[in-house]
Design an enzyme around this catalytic site. Structure first.
Site, PDB file in Angstrom:
ATOM      1  N   LYS A  58       0.957  -1.378   0.001  1.00 11.46           N
ATOM      2  CA  LYS A  58       0.468  -0.098   0.210  1.00 11.46           C
ATOM      3  C   LYS A  58       1.072   1.366  -0.096  1.00 11.46           C
ATOM      4  O   LYS A  58       0.285   1.949  -0.825  1.00 11.46           O
ATOM      5  CB  LYS A  58      -1.360  -0.012   1.303  1.00 11.46           C
ATOM      6  CG  LYS A  58      -2.171  -0.896   1.162  1.00 11.46           C
ATOM      7  CD  LYS A  58      -3.110  -1.209   2.039  1.00 11.46           C
ATOM      8  CE  LYS A  58      -3.790  -2.289   2.374  1.00 11.46           C
ATOM      9  NZ  LYS A  58      -4.926  -1.873   3.632  1.00 11.46           N
ATOM     10  N   ALA A  74      -0.592   1.504   6.258  1.00  9.06           N
ATOM     11  CA  ALA A  74      -0.900   0.119   7.340  1.00  9.06           C
ATOM     12  C   ALA A  74      -1.996  -0.795   6.567  1.00  9.06           C
ATOM     13  O   ALA A  74      -2.850   0.022   6.213  1.00  9.06           O
ATOM     14  CB  ALA A  74      -1.433   1.054   8.277  1.00  9.06           C
ATOM     15  N   ASP A  75      -1.944  -2.556   6.946  1.00  7.66           N
ATOM     16  CA  ASP A  75      -2.912  -2.915   7.046  1.00  7.66           C
ATOM     17  C   ASP A  75      -2.661  -3.455   8.447  1.00  7.66           C
ATOM     18  O   ASP A  75      -2.048  -3.816   8.952  1.00  7.66           O
ATOM     19  CB  ASP A  75      -2.828  -3.901   5.749  1.00  7.66           C
ATOM     20  CG  ASP A  75      -3.581  -4.801   5.931  1.00  7.66           C
ATOM     21  OD1 ASP A  75      -4.146  -4.420   5.053  1.00  7.66           O
ATOM     22  OD2 ASP A  75      -3.691  -6.150   6.269  1.00  7.66           O
ATOM     23  N   THR A  76      -4.329  -3.614   8.486  1.00 10.16           N
ATOM     24  CA  THR A  76      -4.571  -4.460  10.395  1.00 10.16           C
ATOM     25  C   THR A  76      -5.129  -5.405   9.366  1.00 10.16           C
ATOM     26  O   THR A  76      -6.400  -5.470   8.952  1.00 10.16           O
ATOM     27  CB  THR A  76      -5.526  -3.375  10.803  1.00 10.16           C
ATOM     28  OG1 THR A  76      -4.679  -2.193  10.948  1.00 10.16           O
ATOM     29  CG2 THR A  76      -5.957  -4.058  12.075  1.00 10.16           C
ATOM     30  N   GLY A 111       0.463  -3.853  10.469  1.00 11.15           N
ATOM     31  CA  GLY A 111       1.325  -3.494   9.569  1.00 11.15           C
ATOM     32  C   GLY A 111       1.524  -2.495   9.522  1.00 11.15           C
ATOM     33  O   GLY A 111       0.268  -1.662   9.233  1.00 11.15           O
TER      34      GLY A 111
END
Length: 204
Positions: A58, A74-76, A111
């Site tokens: 991303k 970010a990735d959750t 992340g």
């Protein structure tokens, strides 16, 4: 408490929650969604690596067009019993998620990718969340509110989803989608920002 930054900052996410959290640092930033599909293959059940890779993808997607800026992506993900609980695709799936998480502990992993000129550094943060025992009436009411549909795991801890939670162990903002304390530490160590008034970061 406010910070200044050495370059323009771009948040590579359309999440209103991440925008709200990043605003706590007091500097202006732009929002440029990455539009990267969240369908990366998981290898070896390494969930932290998975979250970091997605965050890096991303971040890179936006950094390709914004090379003079600091880009934050970010990735959750929500993980329980070796399974990733993504954003539910239907109300029925949201109900299934919440029933499976009811009375159980799960892990929220975010992340984060940070682009700073010619490379991307990544890190991840974990928070343990324990749900109360949820009855069908509460689950149905929450699902019908529409709140679960754009959130990993089918709930938002900062909204009515807080009523589902018994306790958390770790960073609350990580569960919201952006571990702001760790991000601040990284950005200060990398000399990307400092406290207003010229106070620099001292690494003991």
């Amino acid at each position: 408490m406010k910070f200044t930054v050495v370059k323009p900052v771009i948040l590579a996410s359309a999440s209103p929650r991440r925008k709200e959290i990043l605003s706590l640092l007091g500097f202006p930033f732009a929002v440029v969604p990455s539009n990267v599909p969240e369908d990366l293959a998981l290898g070896n059940n390494d969930f932290e690596s998975y979250a970091r890779q997605l965050a890096a993808m991303k971040t890179q997607a936006v950094a390709n067009e914004e090379q003079g800026s600091i880009v934050i992506g970010a990735d959750t993900i929500v993980v329980h019993n070796g399974k990733i609980y993504s954003k539910p695709e239907s109300k029925e799936q949201a109900r299934t998620f919440l029933k499976e998480l009811s009375g159980e502990s799960h892990t929220v992993i975010t992340g984060v990718g940070l682009y700073m000129g010619d490379e991307i550094c990544t890190f991840s943060v974990q928070t343990k969340v324990t749900f109360r025992e949820l009855d069908d009436m509460l689950i149905n009411a929450y699902v019908e509110s529409g709140d679960p549909m754009d959130k990993a795991g089918g709930y938002g801890i900062q909204t009515a989803g807080a009523l589902l939670v018994e306790k958390i162990e770790g960073d609350y903002y990580n569960v919201m989608g952006l571990p702001i304390a760790m991000l601040t530490e990284y950005m200060r160590k990398l000399s990307l920002m400092e406290l207003k008034g010229g106070v620099s970061f001292i690494d003991n």
